[in-house]
Design a protein around this motif. Structure first.
Motif, short mmCIF file in Angstrom:
data_model
loop_
_atom_site.label_atom_id
_atom_site.label_comp_id
_atom_site.label_asym_id
_atom_site.label_seq_id
_atom_site.Cartn_x
_atom_site.Cartn_y
_atom_site.Cartn_z
N ALA A 5 0.91 -0.99 0.21
CA ALA A 5 0.09 -0.48 -0.02
C ALA A 5 1.37 1.23 -0.11
O ALA A 5 1.79 1.27 0.24
N HIS A 85 -2.53 -6.67 3.53
CA HIS A 85 -3.43 -5.95 4.30
C HIS A 85 -4.81 -5.51 3.03
O HIS A 85 -4.65 -5.77 1.70
N LEU A 86 -5.47 -5.00 3.37
CA LEU A 86 -6.42 -4.48 2.58
C LEU A 86 -6.42 -3.14 1.67
O LEU A 86 -5.90 -2.78 0.71
N VAL A 87 -5.82 -1.25 2.14
CA VAL A 87 -5.95 0.04 2.47
C VAL A 87 -4.46 0.15 2.98
O VAL A 87 -3.74 0.32 2.21
N ARG A 88 -3.64 -0.34 4.16
CA ARG A 88 -2.65 -0.08 5.12
C ARG A 88 -1.88 -1.18 5.60
O ARG A 88 -2.07 -1.91 5.69
N GLU A 91 -2.11 -3.00 8.62
CA GLU A 91 -3.19 -3.16 9.13
C GLU A 91 -2.38 -5.20 9.45
O GLU A 91 -3.31 -6.24 9.77
N ALA A 305 -13.58 -6.99 4.86
CA ALA A 305 -14.14 -7.56 3.38
C ALA A 305 -14.21 -9.62 3.31
O ALA A 305 -14.11 -9.90 2.26
N TYR A 430 -7.66 -6.96 -2.98
CA TYR A 430 -7.16 -6.20 -3.35
C TYR A 430 -7.99 -4.76 -4.16
O TYR A 430 -8.47 -4.09 -3.52
N GLY A 433 -9.77 -3.26 -0.89
CA GLY A 433 -9.01 -2.47 -0.27
C GLY A 433 -9.58 -1.61 -0.80
O GLY A 433 -9.74 -0.36 -0.27
N THR A 434 -9.51 -0.97 -1.85
CA THR A 434 -9.79 0.00 -2.79
C THR A 434 -11.73 0.60 -2.63
O THR A 434 -11.58 2.05 -2.67
N ARG A 437 -11.37 2.29 0.85
CA ARG A 437 -11.08 3.23 1.13
C ARG A 437 -11.95 4.34 0.39
O ARG A 437 -12.04 5.04 1.12
N ILE A 442 -11.81 2.52 6.20
CA ILE A 442 -10.19 1.55 6.32
C ILE A 442 -10.73 1.28 8.15
O ILE A 442 -10.66 1.99 8.69
#
Length: 444
Positions: A5, A85-88, A91, A305, A430, A433-434, A437, A442
């Motif tokens: 990320a 991780h999904l965003v950061r 995580e 998620a 992935y 995660g978008t 966000r 988040i």
């Protein structure tokens, strides 16, 4: 393909850029590199609190969430290492119950990367990430450590853990075939049996290996791996059970029975994941867990998620008021079947789908076929992914259409409030995660 990320903190971003430049030489497998790396770092993996080690194809992250919730319910502090991780990136590493802080993350990644570069050993993204997590965990106190296997088990970087207090194997399915089914002598030839064999590679002497019930050949492969190192196998249906009813869950083993509330996390499969976590906790002696902690874990555990109902935000505002919008990162047939079980008829599902190019296009479409009202294909930002034509080859589904992004896809949906329509965004963590966000959700 990027597996890292971006960060608002320039110190972290510098290290993420270094991580993103790493690659694994073609054909290189094994634990030699990560062991050398950890040796140069002083072997932090040998200075961790009691370790709960969890493998599986699907459900291992949720199992880790239940483990953490039960431990924290009685005031225990818990380190957790999960992926992806999904965003950061933060995580992935939870230190004493909280996501690792940017300054701490940057410092530990920098230290590990410097050591890896000086050694010239060609450490990979995941090997460096694992070493950084172990380094952080060894330098901060906690009562327990929950470690999720990244890929497989036998050759996963986390498998340098020598003395876990218990291991667990969640649901198994076909995934990561290029790695887990690579030709090798003296391994099972059947694909699913080979998967079970690889996951059971986390078995360690004296630590119970808690499993679900698989096919006889898969059970035998797990039993064989465990016997080699002297690990007792605790199998669902043989040594423990979990039964769901409208009133909640009933867990039973030789120690007795527990009546528990329905898990907060949606989906019948979460009851199974909860049962696996409970069985792991009840078949170790390092951390005492009173019975009331299990009920608390059911209502506290969450995992983003994974059949997550999105809240109010910029993306869900594009849908008619009251429309349920779900998010799930599952991308293989086992995950597809679990999702389809949740969305029972007469619910109609508008599927917004993005999948990496190395995943099977039919994985979600076939299990959901009878429930699909529409299929909209979107790209997975920053990754090689299937275009709409790949999904048009799957028979007996609504004709897939393409959209430039999730926002465009949601805006174009024709929701029928009289038909119990729901929206499901899925196919990739992935992509998930978008979505999180962009919907201002988040993970923390």
């Amino acid at each position: 393909m990027r597996d890292f990320a971006v960060s608002d903190d320039p110190r972290v971003q510098t290290q993420l850029d270094r991580l993103g430049a790493l690659s694994v030489p073609q054909g290189r497998i094994g634990l030699d590199v990560v062991r050398v790396l950890l040796e140069r770092l002083g072997n932090p993996q040998r200075n961790l609190p009691p370790v709960f080690h969890v493998a599986g194809t699907n459900g291992k992250g949720s199992t880790c969430a239940f483990l953490r919730a039960a431990l924290e319910a009685v005031g225990r502090t818990v380190h957790v290492f999960t992926s992806p991780h999904l965003v950061r990136f933060n995580e992935r590493i939870r230190v004493s119950g909280k996501l690792i802080e940017d300054e701490t993350l940057a410092r530990h990644l920098d230290e590990v990367l410097d050591v890896a570069e000086a050694a010239g050993i060609g450490a990979s993204f995941f090997e460096v990430s694992t070493a950084a997590a172990f380094l952080a965990f060894s330098r901060h106190p906690a009562d327990a450590c929950v470690i999720e296997v990244g890929l497989g088990g036998r050759y996963d970087a986390t498998n340098v853990i020598e003395t876990p207090v218990v291991g667990g194997i969640a649901s198994l399915g076909i995934d990561h075939e290029a790695f887990l089914l690579a030709p090798e002598d003296n391994v099972p030839s059947d694909a699913m049996t080979r998967i079970a064999f690889e996951k059971a590679g986390i078995a360690k002497s004296g630590a119970a290996l808690v499993t679900l019930d698989y096919t006889p050949a898969m059970n035998q492969a797990i039993q064989g791996q465990a016997a080699i190192v002297g690990a007792p196998v605790i199998r669902r249906g043989q040594d423990w059970t979990i039964v769901a009813s409208p009133e909640g869950l009933t867990y039973s083993d030789a120690q007795g029975s527990l009546s528990l509330p329905t898990p907060r996390m949606p989906g019948l499969h979460q009851g199974v994941n909860a049962g696996l976590a409970i069985a792991m906790l009840r078949h170790q002696q390092a951390v005492d867990i009173p019975e009331n902690a299990y009920a608390e874990a059911m209502v506290q555990a969450s995992w983003p998620a994974r059949l997550q109902r999105l809240g109010e935000g910029p993306l869900t505002a594009l849908l008619p008021a009251g429309t349920a919008c779900w998010l799930d990162g599952g991308h293989n047939p086992d995950a597809g079947n679990a999702i389809a079980t949740h969305f029972r008829r007469p619910t109609r599902v508008h599927l917004v789908l993005g999948m990496l190019a190395n995943k099977a296009p039919q994985a979600l479409l076939e299990p959901l076929r009878e429930r699909l009202a529409s299929v909209t294909v979107v790209p997975v930002p920053g990754h090689d992914c299937h275009d709409v034509e790949a999904f048009r080859q799957v028979p007996d589904i609504p004709a897939p259409v393409a959209a430039a992004n999730v926002r465009e896809a949601l805006s174009a949906l024709r929701i029928d409030a009289q038909q119990d329509d729901v929206v499901l965004i899925g196919g990739s963590l992935y992509l998930a995660g978008t979505v999180l966000r962009d919907n201002d959700e988040i993970p923390d």
